[in-house]
Structure formats: structure tokens, C-alpha cells
Write an enzyme that holds these catalytic residues in place. Structure first.
Site, PDB file in Angstrom:
ATOM      1  N   THR A  28     -13.307   8.353 -10.350  1.00 54.83           N
ATOM      2  CA  THR A  28     -14.633   9.525 -10.690  1.00 54.83           C
ATOM      3  C   THR A  28     -14.183  10.755 -10.457  1.00 54.83           C
ATOM      4  O   THR A  28     -13.861  11.466 -10.754  1.00 54.83           O
ATOM      5  CB  THR A  28     -15.658   8.953 -10.609  1.00 54.83           C
ATOM      6  OG1 THR A  28     -16.035   8.168 -10.910  1.00 54.83           O
ATOM      7  CG2 THR A  28     -16.533  10.219 -11.760  1.00 54.83           C
ATOM      8  N   ASP A  80     -17.846  12.693  -4.047  1.00 58.70           N
ATOM      9  CA  ASP A  80     -17.127  10.941  -3.949  1.00 58.70           C
ATOM     10  C   ASP A  80     -18.181  10.703  -4.966  1.00 58.70           C
ATOM     11  O   ASP A  80     -18.956  10.791  -5.858  1.00 58.70           O
ATOM     12  CB  ASP A  80     -17.844  11.147  -2.593  1.00 58.70           C
ATOM     13  CG  ASP A  80     -17.049   9.814  -1.827  1.00 58.70           C
ATOM     14  OD1 ASP A  80     -16.827   9.015  -3.298  1.00 58.70           O
ATOM     15  OD2 ASP A  80     -17.367   9.489  -0.941  1.00 58.70           O
ATOM     16  N   ALA A  82     -19.271   6.678  -6.247  1.00 60.32           N
ATOM     17  CA  ALA A  82     -20.228   5.467  -5.585  1.00 60.32           C
ATOM     18  C   ALA A  82     -20.241   4.247  -5.906  1.00 60.32           C
ATOM     19  O   ALA A  82     -19.942   3.944  -7.939  1.00 60.32           O
ATOM     20  CB  ALA A  82     -22.134   5.554  -4.828  1.00 60.32           C
ATOM     21  N   LYS A  93     -20.997   2.067  -0.386  1.00 60.29           N
ATOM     22  CA  LYS A  93     -19.131   2.980  -1.095  1.00 60.29           C
ATOM     23  C   LYS A  93     -18.684   2.025  -0.329  1.00 60.29           C
ATOM     24  O   LYS A  93     -18.294   0.720   0.845  1.00 60.29           O
ATOM     25  CB  LYS A  93     -19.094   3.908  -0.493  1.00 60.29           C
ATOM     26  CG  LYS A  93     -20.270   5.226  -1.318  1.00 60.29           C
ATOM     27  CD  LYS A  93     -19.476   6.521  -0.954  1.00 60.29           C
ATOM     28  CE  LYS A  93     -18.565   6.607  -0.688  1.00 60.29           C
ATOM     29  NZ  LYS A  93     -17.532   7.188  -1.516  1.00 60.29           N
ATOM     30  N   GLY A  94     -17.078   2.200  -1.031  1.00 64.24           N
ATOM     31  CA  GLY A  94     -15.838   1.424  -0.451  1.00 64.24           C
ATOM     32  C   GLY A  94     -15.344   0.699  -1.247  1.00 64.24           C
ATOM     33  O   GLY A  94     -14.142  -0.274  -0.877  1.00 64.24           O
ATOM     34  N   GLY A  95     -15.477   0.690  -2.029  1.00 63.33           N
ATOM     35  CA  GLY A  95     -14.956  -0.516  -3.553  1.00 63.33           C
ATOM     36  C   GLY A  95     -12.954  -0.078  -3.522  1.00 63.33           C
ATOM     37  O   GLY A  95     -12.237  -1.235  -3.323  1.00 63.33           O
ATOM     38  N   GLY A  96     -13.049   1.057  -3.112  1.00 68.69           N
ATOM     39  CA  GLY A  96     -11.711   1.451  -2.728  1.00 68.69           C
ATOM     40  C   GLY A  96     -11.319   1.070  -1.490  1.00 68.69           C
ATOM     41  O   GLY A  96     -10.135   2.063  -1.395  1.00 68.69           O
ATOM     42  N   GLU A 102     -14.550   8.208   4.262  1.00 68.25           N
ATOM     43  CA  GLU A 102     -15.877   9.147   3.052  1.00 68.25           C
ATOM     44  C   GLU A 102     -16.812   9.156   4.333  1.00 68.25           C
ATOM     45  O   GLU A 102     -17.476  10.211   4.166  1.00 68.25           O
ATOM     46  CB  GLU A 102     -15.886   7.843   2.543  1.00 68.25           C
ATOM     47  CG  GLU A 102     -14.770   8.111   1.730  1.00 68.25           C
ATOM     48  CD  GLU A 102     -14.343   7.424   0.119  1.00 68.25           C
ATOM     49  OE1 GLU A 102     -14.355   6.707  -0.647  1.00 68.25           O
ATOM     50  OE2 GLU A 102     -16.011   5.839   0.510  1.00 68.25           O
TER      51      GLU A 102
END
Ligand code: 5RP
Length: 221
Positions: A28, A80, A82, A93-96, A102
């Protein structure tokens, strides 16, 4: 794609000349970076800070220069994505895999905007596996600890190897299910030696921009 584009375009309306802007990580945000690059080419004058190698590379591809985090004293705004957001604008967050930088960039930002499509909205956090960034030395012990806490943990893999974050750590994803008290869980996990950062972002987002197919909605904390 429209949903992300709608949210991304709306976010660029919050960005003005002279700003120091934090760029989050994820698909995104990348849509937003593409939109932003058009505005920069048209004369918008801003300084950008990145939250990951992935974002830096992507921004560079669109001609956006990324400045060192230490070269700025403050960040005016960070945009950012989410993985999940609840009605109190708390998120996972933190899937990536970029949760550590971040969170650091968000903490050092005057304002934080999250851009999501409506699929990210939940009543209670926890359906998305909670990423916990850990020191490799402690990872096996932490896996056992999280098992004993019934967090259903697994070490994130990429191409059959442990996924390694930009700062050389591993990620343990915890399939918890509904989290009753996200703030308490964040604190509890952060107290465990070897845990570097937790993907619960409790008091971070000032604005949430939700992209739908035909419109956007802006929520303010
Ligand atoms: C990366 C993140 C991202 O913001 C999150 O994974 C959302 O990504 P996307 O916009 O691709 O759904 O926390 O660490």
C-alpha cells in the site's frame, strides 16, 4: 488495487512542501510512493526517510532520494500500512518484516497516518499472526517460551531458510487469535530477553485512511 490507490492518493493530500516524511513499508505504501513521485516531479519539495531496504529501493526506482534517519532531527509525518486495525486505531504490523524500523520511525514522527484497504479492519486484533522480532541467539528458547504461553509460534521462513530482517534478526509469527489486551501483551513480550520488537502498535496512528473501491474514509484518533 483501487482500494489501495484511493487510500494512497488521499494520504498524499496530507503531505506538504518542506516536510520531512517517513515512508513505511508494504504494497500500500508502494502505491503511495508512486503517487508521491508524481508530486515531487511536479515540484513538491520534501525530504524522505525510509523504514526498510525494500522501501528505499522502491523509492529510488521512482527517483525519490532517501535521507539517513540520523540526518534529520524530527520527522513531520510518516505514512505506513498495517496488517490489522481495530476500532481504537491499534494495529498489528510486521507482515513485511519491517516492524522494528517502522516502530522507531513512527515513534520519532510528529504524526502518523496508516493507509489500509477495508479488508484490514477488525473488531479485535489477533487473527493476523503477530510478528515478534527476536535476536537469532535467543530464537529457539523464545519459540519454546511462546509455546508455553500458548501463542502458537513459528519462525518465519523465506525460501526454506529463516527470514532475516534488515537488522539481522529473525521473526516469530504468533497465531494467537483474538487478543484480549493488546497493550498488556505488548509489554509482557517486550520484557522477555531476546525480544527486540513486537508487532503491536498501540498508540501510534493519529489518522487511519481506509480505501474502498469508490471512496476513502479518514478516521482520527
Ligand atoms: C510491513 C508492514 C506493512 O505495513 C503491512 O504488512 C501492510 O502491508 P501491505 O500494505 O502490503 O498490506 O507492517 O512490516
Amino acid at each position: 488495487m483501487n482500494k489501495k490507490l484511493n487510500a494512497a492518493k488521499k494520504a498524499t493530500e496530507f503531505i506538504s512542501d518542506g516536510m520531512v516524511l517517513g515512508l513505511g513499508t508494504g504494497s500500500t505504501v508502494e502505491v503511495m510512493i508512486e503517487e508521491l513521485s508524481k508530486k515531487i516531479k511536479a515540484g513538491l519539495n520534501i525530504k524522505c526517510i525510509s523504514t526498510s531496504n525494500r522501501t528505499t529501493k522502491f523509492a529510488n526506482k521512482f527517483g525519490i532520494i532517501i535521507h539517513e534517519f540520523d540526518s534529520v532531527s524530527k520527522i513531520d509525518l510518516t505514512v505506513d500500512g498495517a496488517d490489522e486495525v481495530d476500532p481504537y486505531l491499534r494495529g498489528i504490523k510486521g507482515g513485511g518484516g519491517a516492524l522494528l524500523y517502522e516502530k522507531i520511525v513512527a515513534y520519532n514522527s510528529e504524526k502518523n497516518i496508516w493507509i489500509v484497504d477495508d479488508s484490514k479492519l477488525v473488531n479485535k486484533l489477533g487473527n493476523f499472526p503477530l510478528p515478534v522480532e527476536v535476536i537469532p541467539f535467543a530464537s529457539r528458547k523464545l519459540l519454546m517460551k511462546f509455546e508455553s504461553m500458548r501463542l502458537n509460534p513459528s519462525i518465519r521462513k523465506l525460501d526454506n531458510k529463516n527470514f532475516v530482517t534488515d537488522s539481522g534478526n529473525f521473526i516469530i509469527d504468533c497465531k494467537i487469535g483474538e487478543i484480549e489486551n493488546p497493550k498488556e501483551l505488548e509489554k509482557e513480550l517486550k520484557m522477555i530477553p531476546g525480544v527486540v520488537e513486537v508487532g503491536l502498535f498501540i498508540d501510534v496512528a493519529d489518522y487511519l485512511i481506509i480505501g474502498y473501491n469508490d471512496r476513502t474514509e479518514v478516521l482520527e484518533k
